[in-house]
Design a protein around this motif. Sequence first.
Motif, mmCIF file in Angstrom:
data_model
loop_
_atom_site.group_PDB
_atom_site.id
_atom_site.type_symbol
_atom_site.label_atom_id
_atom_site.label_comp_id
_atom_site.label_asym_id
_atom_site.label_seq_id
_atom_site.Cartn_x
_atom_site.Cartn_y
_atom_site.Cartn_z
ATOM 1 N N ASP A 1 0.848 -1.196 0.000
ATOM 2 C CA ASP A 1 0.000 0.000 0.000
ATOM 3 C C ASP A 1 0.884 1.247 0.000
ATOM 4 O O ASP A 1 1.654 1.473 0.937
ATOM 5 C CB ASP A 1 -0.907 -0.016 1.228
ATOM 6 N N ASN A 2 0.773 2.063 -1.043
ATOM 7 C CA ASN A 2 1.607 3.263 -1.148
ATOM 8 C C ASN A 2 1.307 4.282 -0.057
ATOM 9 O O ASN A 2 2.172 5.075 0.300
ATOM 10 C CB ASN A 2 1.427 3.914 -2.519
ATOM 11 N N HIS B 1 3.681 4.112 3.016
ATOM 12 C CA HIS B 1 5.124 4.340 2.853
ATOM 13 C C HIS B 1 5.528 5.617 3.590
ATOM 14 O O HIS B 1 5.999 6.581 2.986
ATOM 15 C CB HIS B 1 5.492 4.414 1.368
#
Length: 94
Positions: free
Chosen positions: A61-62, A65
């Motif tokens: 899942d970006n 990050h």
Amino acid sequence: SMDSADAQQDHMSNGSSITDFLLLAFTDIRELQLLTFWLFLGIYLAALLGNGLIITAVACDNRLHTPMYFFLLNLSLLDLGSISITLPKAVANS
């Protein structure tokens, strides 16, 4: 007085070292051996599943990050490494 403290420290060296981790209390009764084996196996599989889910979620899942989730990812990897080294040896010895 400094010389006597140095001399005392030379005589008080600790030579003990622990190389094995054994659960000796459970080696006599077969039912307790099986109980500890299944308990440790359950704990190990739960840790693998939980840490694997955290690693997968943070990596895929970006939005995750960020530094906090990067820290959690590293904690999960560290936990996987430490439990994969210590727990199977404890299971094999039980």
